[in-house]
Design a protein around this motif. Sequence first.
Motif, short mmCIF file in Angstrom:
data_model
loop_
_atom_site.label_atom_id
_atom_site.label_comp_id
_atom_site.label_asym_id
_atom_site.label_seq_id
_atom_site.Cartn_x
_atom_site.Cartn_y
_atom_site.Cartn_z
N ILE A 153 52.67 64.61 40.07
CA ILE A 153 51.42 63.89 39.82
C ILE A 153 50.25 64.62 40.48
CG2 ILE A 153 50.13 61.79 40.43
CD1 ILE A 153 52.63 60.19 39.84
N TYR A 154 50.47 65.09 41.70
CA TYR A 154 49.41 65.83 42.37
C TYR A 154 49.03 67.09 41.59
CZ TYR A 154 47.12 69.09 45.46
OH TYR A 154 46.25 70.01 45.97
N ASP A 155 50.03 67.83 41.11
CA ASP A 155 49.74 69.07 40.37
C ASP A 155 48.87 68.79 39.13
OD1 ASP A 155 51.18 70.54 42.18
OD2 ASP A 155 53.02 70.58 40.98
N GLU A 156 49.21 67.73 38.41
CA GLU A 156 48.42 67.40 37.22
C GLU A 156 47.02 66.92 37.62
OE1 GLU A 156 49.07 67.90 34.07
OE2 GLU A 156 51.03 68.77 34.56
N ALA A 157 46.96 66.14 38.71
CA ALA A 157 45.67 65.64 39.17
C ALA A 157 44.77 66.79 39.63
CB ALA A 157 45.87 64.64 40.30
N HIS A 158 45.36 67.80 40.21
CA HIS A 158 44.59 68.96 40.67
C HIS A 158 43.95 69.67 39.47
CE1 HIS A 158 43.97 73.10 42.23
NE2 HIS A 158 43.62 72.45 43.33
N LYS A 159 44.69 69.79 38.38
CA LYS A 159 44.14 70.39 37.16
C LYS A 159 42.96 69.57 36.63
CE LYS A 159 48.70 72.04 35.65
NZ LYS A 159 49.73 71.88 34.59
N VAL A 160 43.14 68.25 36.63
CA VAL A 160 42.08 67.38 36.13
C VAL A 160 40.86 67.44 37.04
CG1 VAL A 160 41.45 64.96 35.69
CG2 VAL A 160 43.68 65.83 34.95
N ALA A 161 41.08 67.51 38.35
CA ALA A 161 39.96 67.59 39.28
C ALA A 161 39.14 68.86 39.05
CB ALA A 161 40.48 67.55 40.72
N LYS A 162 39.79 69.93 38.69
CA LYS A 162 39.07 71.17 38.36
C LYS A 162 38.17 70.97 37.15
CE LYS A 162 42.13 74.78 40.18
NZ LYS A 162 42.94 75.97 39.82
N ILE A 163 38.71 70.26 36.16
CA ILE A 163 37.91 69.99 34.96
C ILE A 163 36.72 69.11 35.31
CG2 ILE A 163 37.92 68.88 32.69
CD1 ILE A 163 40.87 69.69 32.46
N LEU A 164 36.93 68.11 36.15
CA LEU A 164 35.84 67.25 36.57
C LEU A 164 34.77 68.04 37.33
CD1 LEU A 164 37.69 64.02 37.81
CD2 LEU A 164 36.53 64.39 35.63
N ALA A 165 35.22 69.00 38.13
CA ALA A 165 34.27 69.81 38.88
C ALA A 165 33.36 70.61 37.95
CB ALA A 165 35.02 70.76 39.82
N ILE A 166 33.91 71.06 36.83
CA ILE A 166 33.11 71.81 35.86
C ILE A 166 32.17 70.87 35.10
CG2 ILE A 166 33.22 73.16 33.73
CD1 ILE A 166 35.91 74.28 34.76
#
Length: 446
Positions: free
Chosen positions: A49-62
């Motif tokens: 779950i953390y790994d997927e959330a990290h990917k999503v957080a990167k998208i949110l940062a952009i």
Amino acid sequence: MPLKPQLNDMIRTVPEVAVRLWSGGQVSAVDDGVRILFEDRELTVHKAIYDEAHKVAKILAIRWGGRLLRGIVDVLELRHAAEDAFLENLFHKPNIPSVLFVPAGVTASAYYRAMIPADLMSEGDRVVSNWTMKVDLAKVLRFDVLWIQIITAGVLNEIARQAKAEGIKVVYDIDDRLDAIPDENQAKSIYGNAEKQAEIAEMISIADLVTVTTNPLAEHIAKKYGKPVRVLPNMITANVVPRRSPPNPAFVRILWAGSATHKRDLAIIAPAMRQLLQERAGKVRFTLFGERVPDALADCYDWIDLKKPVDFEDYHDSLAEIAADFGIVPLEQNEFNSGKSGLKGLEYAGAGYPMLCSPAAEYPEMVASGFPVELVPDDGWLEALRRMVDRTPEEREKLGQLALDWVSRNRCMGVNRASQWADVVCELAAGKRERKVPEERLRLIR
């Protein structure tokens, strides 16, 4: 380490964790997964779950950058954006064109022109497609094509304008002559005013392509607005809709299906239907699906059955359950109907009903291409109704099967996976200019 979470758990939890990461949550590894500390609140999740959330957080940062959260609305929008980003990652197919449809509510045309094509295209491998009724620019920018069905509004038009400026291709779909709606038609109050007509003209000017349902409508739009137009004929899912129930052999049931917007069309057959019902005195019944009994048929009420309108999800089942012997499609010859498609005939045929139609809208063109129905002039309805009533059940069954076969071969998007829509997406995406990806500004603290 706990068992790997199921997809449902991921969909529920990943967006929440991603929002905490984007907001500056502190991360540490623990024996049973990953712990995120944010505002004195701890949350421990599986590493998957953390790994997927990290990917999503990167998208949110952009996509969100340093935007501040000023209230609950911003928080909800951020959570919504995180959910969308996770699902985008989940179903992402690199190098495949993508399209986002914006349907006009839950009308039949919204299903036929947006929601069903979007769902069917996703089942193939040519196009990634989705539809939404909650459109925002951040969502649109994840797709190659924005496809808007009928609706216009100041905010939506501006989203389309900004999306186009960012390199997104914009398609606007129209399935009626919205500038020629008769005064008696209820849609006149929605689309007939000057403000709405101006919004429609603005959306057409923004669009890279306008899609319509018929050739006459395409000619009108091209002449009036000078925009590229593509005809995408209406189609149904004839491969899965239910077939009509067996008719009652004690009488012949005639079916008319429509809405209050077709009062003038229904009036065309009222005199002939009145005479037929009186002649046959109970051996013929008339079912009105979706409209009241016209005044001209008030003295035939004993031989008329009414069926209330239903939601689209129940429409095809209800249409089949009526168990009519044949259907009718009377249409007035006017500017508005000149651009209409033969959708009602397609729906009848999908259920296996034979039918009689006016020589209006798309029906002459459909008949010329093999659609096996009789075209009836306004003064020929009584004789045409008598002929169809006097046919044997076997003859009517054969005519219904021929109509179903034609629709299955020529107008079934369930078989071809909505290929005419997918063709447009692929063509437009091939000519789309590349957009510069914003620099990442991810605020992760480890």
